[in-house]
Design a protein around this motif. Structure first.
Motif, short mmCIF file in Angstrom:
data_model
loop_
_atom_site.label_atom_id
_atom_site.label_comp_id
_atom_site.label_asym_id
_atom_site.label_seq_id
_atom_site.Cartn_x
_atom_site.Cartn_y
_atom_site.Cartn_z
N SER A 171 -2.99 0.77 -4.00
CA SER A 171 -3.81 2.00 -3.99
C SER A 171 -4.39 2.53 -2.36
CB SER A 171 -5.11 1.97 -4.72
OG SER A 171 -5.76 1.07 -4.39
N ILE A 172 -4.68 3.84 -2.28
CA ILE A 172 -5.00 4.17 -0.73
C ILE A 172 -6.06 5.36 -1.21
CG2 ILE A 172 -2.99 3.60 0.73
CD1 ILE A 172 -2.03 6.32 0.67
N ASP A 173 -6.95 5.57 -0.29
CA ASP A 173 -7.96 6.62 -0.65
C ASP A 173 -7.27 7.85 0.41
OD1 ASP A 173 -9.75 5.43 -2.25
OD2 ASP A 173 -10.79 4.78 -0.47
N TYR A 174 -7.17 8.93 -0.47
CA TYR A 174 -6.24 10.19 0.30
C TYR A 174 -7.25 11.34 -0.26
CZ TYR A 174 -3.13 13.54 1.32
OH TYR A 174 -2.30 14.59 2.26
N ALA A 175 -7.93 12.07 0.65
CA ALA A 175 -8.69 13.28 0.66
C ALA A 175 -9.49 13.21 -0.81
CB ALA A 175 -7.62 14.45 0.46
N GLY A 176 -9.94 12.22 -0.73
CA GLY A 176 -11.10 12.24 -2.08
C GLY A 176 -10.36 11.52 -3.17
N GLU A 177 -9.03 11.32 -3.25
CA GLU A 177 -8.29 10.90 -4.42
C GLU A 177 -7.75 9.50 -4.05
OE1 GLU A 177 -5.73 13.91 -7.28
OE2 GLU A 177 -5.07 13.72 -5.09
N VAL A 178 -7.74 8.92 -5.40
CA VAL A 178 -7.06 7.45 -5.22
C VAL A 178 -5.53 7.81 -5.65
CG1 VAL A 178 -7.00 4.98 -5.85
CG2 VAL A 178 -9.12 6.28 -5.68
N LEU A 179 -4.80 7.26 -4.62
CA LEU A 179 -3.20 7.29 -4.83
C LEU A 179 -2.63 5.95 -4.99
CD1 LEU A 179 -2.08 10.27 -2.41
CD2 LEU A 179 -3.08 10.67 -4.56
N PHE A 180 -1.47 6.11 -5.70
CA PHE A 180 -0.95 4.89 -5.96
C PHE A 180 0.50 4.99 -5.39
CE2 PHE A 180 -4.55 4.80 -8.66
CZ PHE A 180 -4.90 3.43 -8.77
N GLY A 181 1.01 3.67 -4.80
CA GLY A 181 2.24 3.58 -4.26
C GLY A 181 2.94 2.43 -4.69
N LEU A 182 4.40 2.36 -4.35
CA LEU A 182 5.09 1.22 -4.83
C LEU A 182 5.02 0.02 -3.77
CD1 LEU A 182 7.03 0.65 -7.50
CD2 LEU A 182 8.77 1.95 -6.24
N ASP A 183 4.96 -0.84 -4.08
CA ASP A 183 5.14 -2.16 -2.95
C ASP A 183 6.49 -2.35 -2.87
OD1 ASP A 183 2.64 -2.05 -2.45
OD2 ASP A 183 2.12 -4.00 -2.84
N ALA A 184 7.53 -1.59 -2.68
CA ALA A 184 9.01 -2.06 -2.69
C ALA A 184 9.06 -2.82 -1.27
CB ALA A 184 9.90 -0.61 -3.01
N THR A 185 8.62 -2.09 -0.26
CA THR A 185 8.78 -2.80 0.96
C THR A 185 7.41 -2.66 1.51
OG1 THR A 185 9.48 -0.23 1.79
CG2 THR A 185 11.27 -1.83 1.66
N PRO A 186 6.88 -3.54 2.14
CA PRO A 186 5.48 -3.70 2.74
C PRO A 186 5.33 -2.49 4.09
CG PRO A 186 6.69 -5.82 3.17
CD PRO A 186 7.90 -4.84 2.71
N HIS A 187 4.51 -1.86 3.88
CA HIS A 187 4.42 -0.74 4.74
C HIS A 187 2.67 -0.40 4.93
CE1 HIS A 187 4.31 1.45 0.75
NE2 HIS A 187 3.44 1.99 1.18
N ASN A 188 2.39 0.15 5.90
CA ASN A 188 1.40 0.68 6.11
C ASN A 188 1.27 2.30 6.10
OD1 ASN A 188 -0.41 -1.75 6.72
ND2 ASN A 188 1.16 -2.17 8.15
N HIS A 189 -0.07 2.79 6.17
CA HIS A 189 -0.11 4.40 6.28
C HIS A 189 -0.83 5.13 7.11
CE1 HIS A 189 -0.36 2.18 2.17
NE2 HIS A 189 0.47 3.12 1.75
N LEU A 190 -0.26 6.02 8.03
CA LEU A 190 -0.80 6.99 8.84
C LEU A 190 -1.06 8.15 8.09
CD1 LEU A 190 1.64 6.40 11.90
CD2 LEU A 190 -0.22 5.00 11.18
N ILE A 191 -2.37 8.74 8.21
CA ILE A 191 -2.95 9.95 7.54
C ILE A 191 -3.48 10.65 8.73
CG2 ILE A 191 -4.34 11.05 5.68
CD1 ILE A 191 -4.15 8.38 4.04
N CYS A 192 -2.70 12.06 8.55
CA CYS A 192 -3.28 13.00 9.47
C CYS A 192 -4.50 13.52 8.86
CB CYS A 192 -2.21 14.03 9.83
SG CYS A 192 -2.99 15.24 10.94
#
Ligand SMILES: [Zn+2]
Ligand SMILES: [Zn+2]
Length: 166
Positions: free
Chosen positions: A69-90
């Motif tokens: 899960s990641i916090d995004y604009a006040g929401e919790v979003l879920f993503g697939l852990d298919a490939t290890p990754h990090n997130h850049l948010i503008c």
């Protein structure tokens, strides 16, 4: 594309209809979705599914490491852990970019070696400005491109103060 059946097998979770539906939605959307959005899309495929089923399965799959899960604009979003990754948010336009986990290797090595901190290699969120927003005339002072060195210095300045946690 990661095999979602394979992901379920590895996690030790049983392969159930709702789980396969939710994983398929995440795989096909190729992005991160909130539980309400997952529910909306799941109900299109499987009209009998209900919100609590979605919540329960998202929680179980997050706990077992298939989802994150990641916090995004006040929401919790879920993503697939298919490939290890990090997130850049503008922070200006909301662009969310997945970057391969090894992109942060220089930072994790630095933190591990110099600051005795061992960050998770994946699932991190770095906030800043995308190239497009950085090129716009600065509305607020200090609008600048997020370069690796900037991220690094931000991280270090964050790590040197200990925010009070509630
Ligand atoms: Zn993600
Ligand atoms: Zn942007």
């Amino acid at each position: 594309m990661a095999d979602i059946k394979e992901l379920l097998v590895r996690s030790g979770l049983r392969r159930t209809g709702p789980r396969m539906t939710l994983l398929t939605i995440l795989q096909q959307s190729a992005t991160h979705l909130s539980v309400p959005e997952l529910y909306r899309r799941a109900a299109d495929i499987q009209p009998t599914i209900n919100t609590s089923t979605v919540y329960r399965n998202v929680a179980a799959m997050t706990e077992s490491g298939i989802l994150h899960s990641i916090d995004y604009a006040g929401e919790v979003l879920f993503g697939l852990d298919a490939t290890p990754h990090n997130h850049l948010i503008c922070e200006q336009c909301g662009l969310l970019v997945e970057v391969p986990a090894n992109e942060l290797d220089p930072i994790t090595v630095h933190l591990g070696g110099q600051l005795d901190f061992d960050p998770d290699p994946a699932g991190q969120v770095l906030r800043g400005r995308c190239r497009e927003c950085a090129q716009q005339p600065a509305e607020t002072s200090g609008a600048e491109a997020v370069s690796l060195s900037m991220i690094k210095s931000r991280w270090i300045s964050i790590s040197s103060t200990r925010p009070s946690r509630s």
